[in-house]
Design a protein around this motif. Structure first.
Motif, PDB file in Angstrom:
ATOM      1  N   ASP A 178       6.206   5.492   7.624  1.00 17.89           N
ATOM      2  CA  ASP A 178       6.756   4.277   7.013  1.00 17.89           C
ATOM      3  C   ASP A 178       8.193   4.502   6.565  1.00 17.89           C
ATOM      4  O   ASP A 178       9.088   3.694   6.866  1.00 17.89           O
ATOM      5  CB  ASP A 178       5.915   3.859   5.799  1.00 17.89           C
TER       6      ASP A 178
ATOM      7  N   THR B  88       0.846  -1.183   0.000  1.00 16.47           N
ATOM      8  CA  THR B  88       0.000   0.000   0.000  1.00 16.47           C
ATOM      9  C   THR B  88       0.884   1.237   0.000  1.00 16.47           C
ATOM     10  O   THR B  88       2.073   1.165   0.318  1.00 16.47           O
ATOM     11  CB  THR B  88      -0.900   0.032   1.253  1.00 16.47           C
TER      12      THR B  88
ATOM     13  N   THR C  12       3.608   6.073   3.964  1.00 18.25           N
ATOM     14  CA  THR C  12       3.491   7.353   4.653  1.00 18.25           C
ATOM     15  C   THR C  12       4.866   7.839   5.073  1.00 18.25           C
ATOM     16  O   THR C  12       5.868   7.114   4.956  1.00 18.25           O
ATOM     17  CB  THR C  12       2.606   7.211   5.892  1.00 18.25           C
TER      18      THR C  12
ATOM     19  N   ASP D 206      -1.337  -5.662   9.950  1.00 19.10           N
ATOM     20  CA  ASP D 206      -2.346  -4.937   9.177  1.00 19.10           C
ATOM     21  C   ASP D 206      -3.058  -3.970  10.115  1.00 19.10           C
ATOM     22  O   ASP D 206      -3.988  -4.333  10.839  1.00 19.10           O
ATOM     23  CB  ASP D 206      -3.339  -5.929   8.567  1.00 19.10           C
ATOM     24  N   SER D 207      -2.581  -2.728  10.130  1.00 16.30           N
ATOM     25  CA  SER D 207      -3.100  -1.731  11.055  1.00 16.30           C
ATOM     26  C   SER D 207      -2.757  -0.344  10.538  1.00 16.30           C
ATOM     27  O   SER D 207      -1.773  -0.166   9.805  1.00 16.30           O
ATOM     28  CB  SER D 207      -2.491  -1.924  12.454  1.00 16.30           C
ATOM     29  N   GLU D 208      -3.572   0.658  10.892  1.00 16.07           N
ATOM     30  CA  GLU D 208      -3.257   2.024  10.505  1.00 16.07           C
ATOM     31  C   GLU D 208      -1.960   2.481  11.175  1.00 16.07           C
ATOM     32  O   GLU D 208      -1.201   3.262  10.613  1.00 16.07           O
ATOM     33  CB  GLU D 208      -4.402   2.961  10.883  1.00 16.07           C
ATOM     34  N   ARG D 209      -1.721   2.014  12.394  1.00 11.97           N
ATOM     35  CA  ARG D 209      -0.478   2.330  13.096  1.00 11.97           C
ATOM     36  C   ARG D 209       0.575   1.277  12.764  1.00 11.97           C
ATOM     37  O   ARG D 209       0.248   0.169  12.335  1.00 11.97           O
ATOM     38  CB  ARG D 209      -0.721   2.387  14.592  1.00 11.97           C
TER      39      ARG D 209
ATOM     40  N   ILE E 257      -1.542  -7.205   4.590  1.00 10.98           N
ATOM     41  CA  ILE E 257      -2.807  -6.654   4.123  1.00 10.98           C
ATOM     42  C   ILE E 257      -3.735  -7.809   3.777  1.00 10.98           C
ATOM     43  O   ILE E 257      -3.342  -8.744   3.070  1.00 10.98           O
ATOM     44  CB  ILE E 257      -2.620  -5.710   2.915  1.00 10.98           C
TER      45      ILE E 257
ATOM     46  N   LYS F 299       2.626  -1.439  13.794  1.00 13.37           N
ATOM     47  CA  LYS F 299       2.736  -2.426  14.864  1.00 13.37           C
ATOM     48  C   LYS F 299       3.679  -3.535  14.408  1.00 13.37           C
ATOM     49  O   LYS F 299       3.295  -4.413  13.636  1.00 13.37           O
ATOM     50  CB  LYS F 299       1.358  -2.996  15.198  1.00 13.37           C
TER      51      LYS F 299
ATOM     52  N   LYS G 230       3.956  -4.206   5.199  1.00 11.51           N
ATOM     53  CA  LYS G 230       2.838  -4.436   6.116  1.00 11.51           C
ATOM     54  C   LYS G 230       1.915  -5.510   5.559  1.00 11.51           C
ATOM     55  O   LYS G 230       1.685  -5.573   4.346  1.00 11.51           O
ATOM     56  CB  LYS G 230       2.025  -3.147   6.321  1.00 11.51           C
TER      57      LYS G 230
END
Length: 371
Positions: A50, A44, A47, A348-351, A333, A353, A331
């Motif tokens: 990332d 994905t 950011t 698989d998380s917005e933060r 997904i 981890k 990450k």
């Protein structure tokens, strides 16, 4: 036949000796390789956080698709590189090198995205123009760098130009290319090489990462070694690329090592020792579902095989002429491929981890787990 058998026997003995030496080496490999050796393949869009973690972990390269259909929506329309501009800027600000995977064919030329754009003059001209425009934007003399060499903190981008270009993805596998045809792919490589070198003569042209040993048969798929062997039968094709690439997904590190050695041997057998080799996808999953995916056998297995293969490849980098190894993926997904929710360094998380594999990786790379 005897000479071939002797060569295979010698290769097997060499592998055994090298594997014993390399797999017993110390935990880290950082001192033996530059930062760019460690690459990553996100699934994905990344950011700023990332890329900061990537840099901290001593990852030096990021592989990302740049598809023709995503930048030219209509036949006469201009190229819209806005999305890729964002990625390049994020990566450059953390001094990450980007490896674009050039691919895709617009729907106004073909209903099938697995079709190589080589069957008509219109498709060939369109592909040439797309590739050439891409290099002229992001190469060492590219427009992108001129546009961002001044300005405030949100405008200035340090110059980390793209110097390597990968032509398509898994040209030997039906999920990305149908049919799996070395002769058709050779046409694409030649067109791409001309387009790239016209804009940047010093650029590196890299072949598609070949899926090591797909279960499907021709014309749907072909083993990487056989595909490359047949590609070399196209007269003069070795003059149109600078690096080959492999995706050796396999149950064990030993299998990955074997596939890598075999592909390198094909290059040597065809008098192409000068060409580079890259592994542009590789990984093991943290789930324990070997009945579905052979290289998903739990967290401990993921870490063990990762350590084994990185040690081997780092210690034999010069002999293999191996420039980079890209881990798939950053990450996890859900809802994508059957191992895409398991092979990541992060959950698989917005933060962000981290999974245990991330700490194991940074021990290998000589990086830090956090910025």
């Amino acid at each position: 036949m005897k000479s071939k058998q002797a060569r295979l026997t010698a290769l097997a003995l060499t592998l055994a000796v090298l594997a014993t030496a390399s797999l017993s080496a110390g935990a880290g490999v950082a001192g033996a390789v530059p930062r760019q050796f460690f690459g990553i393949v996100p699934q994905t869009f990344v950011t700023q956080a990332d890329t900061e973690y990537m840099r901290a972990g001593r990852i030096g390269s990021l592989r990302w698709p740049l598809t023709w259909d995503s930048v030219q929506a209509t036949p006469e329309g201009p190229y819209d590189f806005g999305g890729f501009d964002q990625l390049i800027a994020l990566a450059a600000r953390q001094h990450l090198r980007v490896l674009p995977v050039l691919g895709g064919i617009p729907s106004w030329l073909s209903r099938k995205r697995t079709t190589l754009p080589v069957d008509s003059a219109r498709r060939r001209r369109g592909w040439f123009a797309f590739v050439n425009a891409t290099v002229e934007r992001y190469g060492p003399h590219g427009d992108f760098w001129r546009e961002h060499r001044r300005g405030g903190p949100n405008e200035f981008v340090p110059k980390v130009p793209v110097r390597e270009w990968q032509i398509w993805n898994e040209a030997n596998f039906f999920y990305f290319t149908r049919p799996a045809s070395p002769t058709r792919y050779a046409r694409l490589v030649r067109i791409s090489n001309r387009a790239i070198k016209r804009a940047e003569p010093g650029a590196t042209v890299m072949l598609a990462g070949l899926f090591g040993e797909p279960s499907a048969k021709p014309p749907n798929a072909m083993y990487a070694v056989e595909f490359l062997r047949r590609l070399y039968r196209v007269r003069g094709i070795e003059n149109s690329f600078d690096a080959a690439a492999l995706h050796p997904y396999a149950e064990t590190a030993a299998d990955v090592i074997r596939m890598t050695e075999e592909l390198r041997q094909v290059m040597i057998d065809n008098g192409d020792r000068r060409a580079r080799l890259d592994i542009t996808e590789m990984g093991w999953g943290s789930q324990n579902t070997p009945n579905l995916v052979s290289f998903e056998q739990g967290v401990g297995f993921q870490i063990r095989e990762m350590r084994r293969v990185y040690r081997y490849l780092a210690h034999n980098r010069a002999r293999l002429n191996l420039d980079g190894v890209y881990w798939f993926t950053w990450k996890d997904i859900a809802g994508s491929c059957n191992f895409c929710d398991s092979t990541g360094f992060f959950r698989d998380s917005e933060r962000l981890k981290p999974k245990p594999a991330w700490r194991a990786f940074v021990q290998l790379s000589g990086g830090r787990p956090r910025p």
